[in-house]
Design an enzyme around this catalytic site. Structure first.
Site, short mmCIF file in Angstrom:
data_model
loop_
_atom_site.label_atom_id
_atom_site.label_comp_id
_atom_site.label_asym_id
_atom_site.label_seq_id
_atom_site.Cartn_x
_atom_site.Cartn_y
_atom_site.Cartn_z
N HIS A 69 0.82 -1.23 0.00
CA HIS A 69 0.00 0.00 0.00
C HIS A 69 0.85 1.27 0.00
CE1 HIS A 69 -3.79 -2.17 0.62
NE2 HIS A 69 -3.12 -2.95 1.45
N ASN A 142 -10.35 -3.22 1.74
CA ASN A 142 -9.93 -3.28 0.34
C ASN A 142 -11.13 -3.09 -0.57
OD1 ASN A 142 -7.16 -3.68 0.67
ND2 ASN A 142 -7.32 -5.91 0.68
N TYR A 354 0.02 -3.92 11.64
CA TYR A 354 -0.19 -2.59 11.10
C TYR A 354 0.32 -1.50 12.03
CZ TYR A 354 -2.76 -3.93 6.93
OH TYR A 354 -3.10 -4.42 5.70
#
Length: 513
Positions: A69, A142, A354
């Site tokens: 990303h 997504n 993350y």
């Protein structure tokens, strides 16, 4: 693209109002391009602090790009509740019809580097940060309702195969398809069919949907709970490029989707999405033919119909891309009361990965960067302090532990107890959730091809074409594996891919003569 500085809403409280130019410590600079040296043409002097300040900062003005990303853009806006779902979720952001919550959405490609093209064939990230009164909530979604894996340990290997060959530093079709055609990895087939359909190359961020993919657990204030999946459906309608259009646009304007989003918002053509949820009880989950925690499966809309929640509106461009988009840090672990992660193993691994990525990329105090601050709820935890770039006062003289003579408030007693929801028992085992020997992991891919794409003019042919011309760059052995895998989806699809691959290979041979 242009922006009007008079509308700049950036916090400028740290900027000199008289606009006198200084170095980073506030010392005025007399002449912008002069350097201190011996005579007019002699060597430079180390005492030229302004020059060193400028060069040293220049060397450090990039932060590490995201691994997946890396390339993306985004905008601010708000979420508005349009329907009452308090029977499903007790989060404060849903408590009143008409309530608005400020948010930031970032769209991105997954596999490419920061300078890659917007129109590459790739899933798209659709991450939204909600600044709620109960803390920041991140929906890190997504544009596809499923993903390639359900074993989180495979994620680093999978992403590596979508990037560059470690020897040639080139994208490698053999790497790409070798991983996906390994029998135990063919659980990815449904997502691969979506990726190589028209949906793999959206025409703009405004014309694509967002999906949670993962199963979440939402509960109401009584403690009743459901498994939930979220759908964010574009109000602009779905629009995609075909394979050749996407390739052409990548050469003509690699930042096409970034420009499209910025310009439409700047011109007042505000994009919106309608947010829906699917809900499932624990008993219904037990009767599924697949696990409710399987990220490679979709829920039947007939059995679990969409229920409208609200509207996502993006109406404000960033005033500074680096400060507000590049530094934005999204993590599914950033959640609020009554919205919890399920036992989906890929989601469970993302809860750590993350936030940890942002601690590496931006620093342990990334939550103090304005775009990441929980400004609507504020932050208090005397144990979380110090570290590089701590700029919020560091809690002053507050003890750095829970001191016995200090008052602290904890609100667990105001929230429903979760013990009655799920009970897990069993030994600790190393479990590899590989593709089954049967057809259960191909069933939804077959339904997509035979029941969905068949109703879209030319969609089946374009899927075969897109796969065929891609595997033409791979070895004949890999080509055979790909054809065999898609033949399990549908025999005609496998043959069409073979025909497209052979045609592309013959064209390549002829062009080299």
């Amino acid at each position: 693209m242009t922006t009007n500085n008079k509308n700049d809403k950036t916090n400028t409280s740290e900027v000199r109002g008289d606009r006198i130019v200084t170095n980073s410590l506030g010392n005025p600079i007399n002449e912008p391009y002069a350097t201190q040296r011996i005579g007019e043409h002699g060597p430079l002097l180390m005492q030229d602090a302004n020059l060193l300040d400028s060069l040293a900062h220049f060397n450090r003005e990039r932060i590490p790009e995201r691994n997946p990303h890396a390339h993306g853009s985004g905008a601010f806006g708000y979420f508005e509740v349009t329907d009452d779902i308090t029977d499903i979720c007790g989060s404060a952001m849903f408590d009143t019809i008409g309530k608005k919550t400020r948010c930031l959405t970032r769209f991105s490609t997954v596999g490419g580097e920061k300078g890659s093209a917007d129109t590459a064939r790739d899933p798209r990230g659709f991450a939204t940060k909600f600044y709620t009164e109960e803390g920041n909530l991140d929906w890190v979604y997504n544009n596809t309702p499923i993903f390639f894996i359900r074993d989180p340990s495979k994620f680093p290997a999978f992403i590596h195969t979508q990037k560059r060959n470690p020897q040639t530093n080139l994208k490698d079709a053999n790497m790409f398809w070798d991983f996906l055609t390994i029998p135990e990895n063919q659980v990815a087939i449904h997502q691969v069919c979506i990726l190589f359909s028209d949906r793999g190359t959206p025409a703009s961020y405004r014309h694509m949907n967002g999906y949670s993919g993962h199963t979440y657990k939402w509960s109401n204030k009584k403690g009743d709970w459901h498994y939930v999946q979220v759908h964010i459906l574009t109000d602009q309608g779905i629009k995609n490029f075909n394979n050749e259009e996407a390739i052409a646009m990548a050469g003509k304007n690699p930042d096409y989707c970034t420009e499209d989003l910025f310009d439409h918002i700047e011109q007042g053509d505000i994009p919106t999405w309608t947010v829906y949820i699917q809900t499932m009880t624990e008993e219904e989950a037990k009767n599924l033919e697949f696990s409710v925690f399987d990220l490679t499966k979709v829920w039947s809309h007939k059995q679990f119909p969409l229920r409208r929640v609200g509207k996502l509106v993006l109406n404000e461009n960033p005033t500074n891309f680096f400060a507000q988009i590049e530094q934005a840090a999204f993590a599914p672990s950033n959640t609020v009361p009554y919205q919890e992660a399920s036992a989906d193993p890929v989601l469970q691994s993302r809860l750590f990965a993350y936030a940890d990525a942002h601690r590496y990329r931006i620093g342990p105090n990334y939550n103090q960067v304005p775009v990441n601050c929980p400004y609507a709820s504020k932050f208090f935890n005397p144990l979380i302090r110090d570290g590089p770039m701590n700029v919020n006062g560091n809690f002053g003289a507050e003890p750095n532990y829970y001191a016995s003579n200090t008052d602290y408030k904890f609100i667990q007693q105001d929230r429903p107890v979760q013990q009655h929801q799920e009970v897990w028992n069993g030994p600790a085992i190393p479990y590899h959730w590989a593709t089954s020997a049967g057809d259960i992991d191909f069933k939804q891919a077959t339904a997509l091809y035979q029941k969905v794409l068949s109703k879209q003019d030319g969609a089946q042919e374009r899927l075969a074409h897109n796969v065929g011309v891609h595997i033409a760059n791979a070895s004949s052995e890999i080509q055979d594996k790909v054809v065999a895998m898609f033949t399990r989806v549908d025999p005609h699809l496998g043959q069409r891919i073979r025909d497209n691959c052979d045609e592309k290979c013959n064209e390549t041979k002829m062009s080299r003569l």
